[in-house]
Write a protein that holds these residues in place. Structure first.
Motif, PDB file in Angstrom:
ATOM      1  N   PRO A 106     -12.976  43.809  -8.617  1.00  0.00           N
ATOM      2  CA  PRO A 106     -12.773  45.090  -9.308  1.00  0.00           C
ATOM      3  C   PRO A 106     -13.442  45.082 -10.678  1.00  0.00           C
ATOM      4  O   PRO A 106     -13.453  44.062 -11.373  1.00  0.00           O
ATOM      5  CB  PRO A 106     -11.251  45.190  -9.440  1.00  0.00           C
ATOM      6  CG  PRO A 106     -10.706  44.242  -8.430  1.00  0.00           C
ATOM      7  CD  PRO A 106     -11.705  43.133  -8.292  1.00  0.00           C
ATOM      8  N   GLN A 107     -14.031  46.206 -11.061  1.00  0.00           N
ATOM      9  CA  GLN A 107     -14.594  46.307 -12.391  1.00  0.00           C
ATOM     10  C   GLN A 107     -13.484  46.271 -13.442  1.00  0.00           C
ATOM     11  O   GLN A 107     -12.332  46.609 -13.152  1.00  0.00           O
ATOM     12  CB  GLN A 107     -15.430  47.579 -12.552  1.00  0.00           C
ATOM     13  CG  GLN A 107     -14.651  48.883 -12.427  1.00  0.00           C
ATOM     14  CD  GLN A 107     -14.685  49.432 -11.041  1.00  0.00           C
ATOM     15  OE1 GLN A 107     -14.203  48.768 -10.125  1.00  0.00           O
ATOM     16  NE2 GLN A 107     -15.218  50.629 -10.859  1.00  0.00           N
ATOM     17  N   GLY A 252     -10.073  41.299 -21.975  1.00  0.00           N
ATOM     18  CA  GLY A 252     -10.466  41.860 -20.698  1.00  0.00           C
ATOM     19  C   GLY A 252      -9.944  41.013 -19.555  1.00  0.00           C
ATOM     20  O   GLY A 252      -9.498  39.878 -19.739  1.00  0.00           O
ATOM     21  N   ARG A 253     -10.014  41.555 -18.372  1.00  0.00           N
ATOM     22  CA  ARG A 253      -9.438  40.915 -17.188  1.00  0.00           C
ATOM     23  C   ARG A 253     -10.055  39.549 -16.911  1.00  0.00           C
ATOM     24  O   ARG A 253      -9.366  38.600 -16.527  1.00  0.00           O
ATOM     25  CB  ARG A 253      -9.637  41.837 -15.983  1.00  0.00           C
ATOM     26  CG  ARG A 253      -9.030  41.309 -14.686  1.00  0.00           C
ATOM     27  CD  ARG A 253      -9.119  42.351 -13.593  1.00  0.00           C
ATOM     28  NE  ARG A 253      -8.300  41.976 -12.441  1.00  0.00           N
ATOM     29  CZ  ARG A 253      -8.030  42.798 -11.430  1.00  0.00           C
ATOM     30  NH1 ARG A 253      -8.507  44.028 -11.444  1.00  0.00           N
ATOM     31  NH2 ARG A 253      -7.280  42.393 -10.415  1.00  0.00           N
ATOM     32  N   PRO A 258     -12.168  33.338 -14.839  1.00  0.00           N
ATOM     33  CA  PRO A 258     -13.083  34.092 -13.993  1.00  0.00           C
ATOM     34  C   PRO A 258     -12.488  34.400 -12.633  1.00  0.00           C
ATOM     35  O   PRO A 258     -11.456  33.847 -12.225  1.00  0.00           O
ATOM     36  CB  PRO A 258     -14.262  33.133 -13.841  1.00  0.00           C
ATOM     37  CG  PRO A 258     -13.610  31.777 -13.865  1.00  0.00           C
ATOM     38  CD  PRO A 258     -12.476  31.887 -14.852  1.00  0.00           C
ATOM     39  N   ALA A 259     -13.148  35.286 -11.913  1.00  0.00           N
ATOM     40  CA  ALA A 259     -12.884  35.427 -10.483  1.00  0.00           C
ATOM     41  C   ALA A 259     -13.404  34.187  -9.764  1.00  0.00           C
ATOM     42  O   ALA A 259     -14.276  33.477 -10.265  1.00  0.00           O
ATOM     43  CB  ALA A 259     -13.570  36.678  -9.946  1.00  0.00           C
ATOM     44  N   ARG A 260     -12.844  33.927  -8.599  1.00  0.00           N
ATOM     45  CA  ARG A 260     -13.259  32.765  -7.811  1.00  0.00           C
ATOM     46  C   ARG A 260     -13.960  33.246  -6.537  1.00  0.00           C
ATOM     47  O   ARG A 260     -13.519  34.219  -5.912  1.00  0.00           O
ATOM     48  CB  ARG A 260     -12.056  31.900  -7.451  1.00  0.00           C
ATOM     49  CG  ARG A 260     -11.249  31.437  -8.651  1.00  0.00           C
ATOM     50  CD  ARG A 260     -12.020  30.476  -9.530  1.00  0.00           C
ATOM     51  NE  ARG A 260     -11.250  30.054 -10.699  1.00  0.00           N
ATOM     52  CZ  ARG A 260     -11.736  29.300 -11.672  1.00  0.00           C
ATOM     53  NH1 ARG A 260     -12.985  28.878 -11.624  1.00  0.00           N
ATOM     54  NH2 ARG A 260     -10.971  28.969 -12.701  1.00  0.00           N
ATOM     55  N   PHE A 261     -15.022  32.513  -6.163  1.00  0.00           N
ATOM     56  CA  PHE A 261     -15.850  32.927  -5.037  1.00  0.00           C
ATOM     57  C   PHE A 261     -16.066  31.768  -4.069  1.00  0.00           C
ATOM     58  O   PHE A 261     -15.982  30.603  -4.442  1.00  0.00           O
ATOM     59  CB  PHE A 261     -17.221  33.406  -5.530  1.00  0.00           C
ATOM     60  CG  PHE A 261     -17.168  34.582  -6.459  1.00  0.00           C
ATOM     61  CD1 PHE A 261     -17.136  35.877  -5.968  1.00  0.00           C
ATOM     62  CD2 PHE A 261     -17.154  34.391  -7.832  1.00  0.00           C
ATOM     63  CE1 PHE A 261     -17.087  36.958  -6.819  1.00  0.00           C
ATOM     64  CE2 PHE A 261     -17.105  35.465  -8.698  1.00  0.00           C
ATOM     65  CZ  PHE A 261     -17.073  36.752  -8.193  1.00  0.00           C
ATOM     66  N   ASP A 262     -16.373  32.138  -2.830  1.00  0.00           N
ATOM     67  CA  ASP A 262     -16.777  31.196  -1.797  1.00  0.00           C
ATOM     68  C   ASP A 262     -18.095  31.697  -1.224  1.00  0.00           C
ATOM     69  O   ASP A 262     -18.264  32.906  -1.001  1.00  0.00           O
ATOM     70  CB  ASP A 262     -15.709  31.119  -0.702  1.00  0.00           C
ATOM     71  CG  ASP A 262     -16.104  30.193   0.428  1.00  0.00           C
ATOM     72  OD1 ASP A 262     -15.820  28.995   0.313  1.00  0.00           O
ATOM     73  OD2 ASP A 262     -16.698  30.683   1.412  1.00  0.00           O
ATOM     74  N   PRO A 273      -4.822  42.299 -13.167  1.00  0.00           N
ATOM     75  CA  PRO A 273      -5.351  43.330 -14.066  1.00  0.00           C
ATOM     76  C   PRO A 273      -4.630  43.314 -15.405  1.00  0.00           C
ATOM     77  O   PRO A 273      -3.501  42.846 -15.519  1.00  0.00           O
ATOM     78  CB  PRO A 273      -5.082  44.639 -13.299  1.00  0.00           C
ATOM     79  CG  PRO A 273      -3.978  44.312 -12.360  1.00  0.00           C
ATOM     80  CD  PRO A 273      -4.145  42.869 -11.996  1.00  0.00           C
ATOM     81  N   VAL A 274      -5.319  43.829 -16.416  1.00  0.00           N
ATOM     82  CA  VAL A 274      -4.726  43.967 -17.741  1.00  0.00           C
ATOM     83  C   VAL A 274      -4.532  45.459 -18.003  1.00  0.00           C
ATOM     84  O   VAL A 274      -5.180  46.303 -17.382  1.00  0.00           O
ATOM     85  CB  VAL A 274      -5.609  43.323 -18.824  1.00  0.00           C
ATOM     86  CG1 VAL A 274      -5.698  41.821 -18.599  1.00  0.00           C
ATOM     87  CG2 VAL A 274      -7.002  43.942 -18.836  1.00  0.00           C
TER      88      VAL A 274
END
Length: 301
Positions: A106-107, A252-253, A258-262, A273-274
């Motif tokens: 999400p942005q 910020g969120r 960070p977001a985590r990726f595979d 979210p904030v």
């Protein structure tokens, strides 16, 4: 080949095609071989094809190369790949977002600024290009002599930049911008300035900073990005100075983590979210303006 209105030479055999606030690039000598780097906002396929025909005649590109798969860079990839009968190339880590396996994180509009406010209206859905999309060659090539791709994650896990050593031309994608996307004034003037990656769509600020340092080490003579006009005046020093500064938002969120990726599944997890107070403030301001207008009307009666 003839010039095409609204396109701009960036370096030898590199032409910028602006589509509102984002750029696509025709890379290669007139008549080919050439590649299209990024494809702009959805709905601009016809415009890009006309620009390509003006510069390359009826010679299709070798391929479409995506710096990453966000909607403003991959918006016409499928239509153009089908029209030209060419493959789409992207980094392995970007493929989950281009083959229907994952949407983007999400942005985060909460850091504030122009692009953050506008991001509330932008999609984060991925694409499914099916067999059209292929991984970039592991040897760093992009199908053109002298050019290589560099993995520059942060703005997206599979983000890449393109570099030509011979004249040190750098196509940075969204690793940096060459305009201040946080400024409302710059949205109109597009004043040249090395600036941070589009803030609301950066899910990993540490990786972004490392990618900027990697690009600064190339000492480019020409810096062209996904957003903004090319910089040719002191590009290396300006990018180096920018790389030395912190460009992480204050809040910020994705700032704390960070977001985590595979590489196969795409998004694995995102931070919670904030609070986003801007919609309430806008609604309150609008209501206040309406009430004030009514009050003034009654006083005039």
């Amino acid at each position: 080949m003839a010039d095409f209105p609204g396109t701009y030479p960036v370096a030898d055999d590199v032409v910028r095609v602006p589509i509102f606030f984002v750029n696509a690039y025709l890379v290669g000598p007139p008549g080919g071989p050439w590649v299209l780097v990024d494809t702009g906002l959805p709905g601009a396929a016809g415009w890009i094809r006309r620009a390509a025909e003006a510069h390359h005649g009826d010679v299709p590109p070798q391929a479409i190369v995506l710096t990453h798969g966000h909607f403003d860079h991959a918006g016409n990839a499928a239509a153009l790949a089908d029209a030209w009968g060419v493959p789409i190339f992207a980094h392995d880590a970007e493929l989950p977002f281009l083959t229907g396996r994952s949407d983007y994180p999400p942005q985060d509009p909460t850091p504030g600024g122009a692009i953050a406010f506008l991001s509330r209206f932008f999609p984060t859905a991925g694409y499914d290009f099916g067999a059209r999309v292929q991984p970039l060659p592991a040897d760093g090539s992009v199908g053109l002599d002298g050019w290589r791709w560099l993995h520059t994650p942060g703005h997206a896990p599979g983000h890449v930049a393109l570099f030509r050593e011979a004249d040190r031309t750098l196509l940075a994608g969204d690793a940096v911008a060459t305009m201040d996307l946080d400024s409302w004034v710059a949205q109109v003037t597009h004043a040249r300035e090395v600036s941070r990656s589009p803030v609301p769509f950066v899910p990993d600020w540490e990786a972004t900073a490392e990618s900027v340092r990697q690009l600064a080490a190339l000492r480019p003579r020409v810096l062209a990005a996904g957003h903004g006009r090319e910089i040719t005046d002191g590009a290396a020093d300006r990018l180096a100075a920018f790389a030395e500064r912190s460009h992480r938002p204050e809040h910020g969120r994705y700032v704390p983590e960070p977001a985590r990726f595979d590489d196969d599944a795409g998004v694995v997890s995102v931070p919670p979210p904030v609070p986003d107070r801007t919609p309430a403030l806008v609604a309150g301001g609008t209501l206040g303006a309406v009430l004030l207008s009514e009050l003034l009307k009654r006083r005039r009666r």
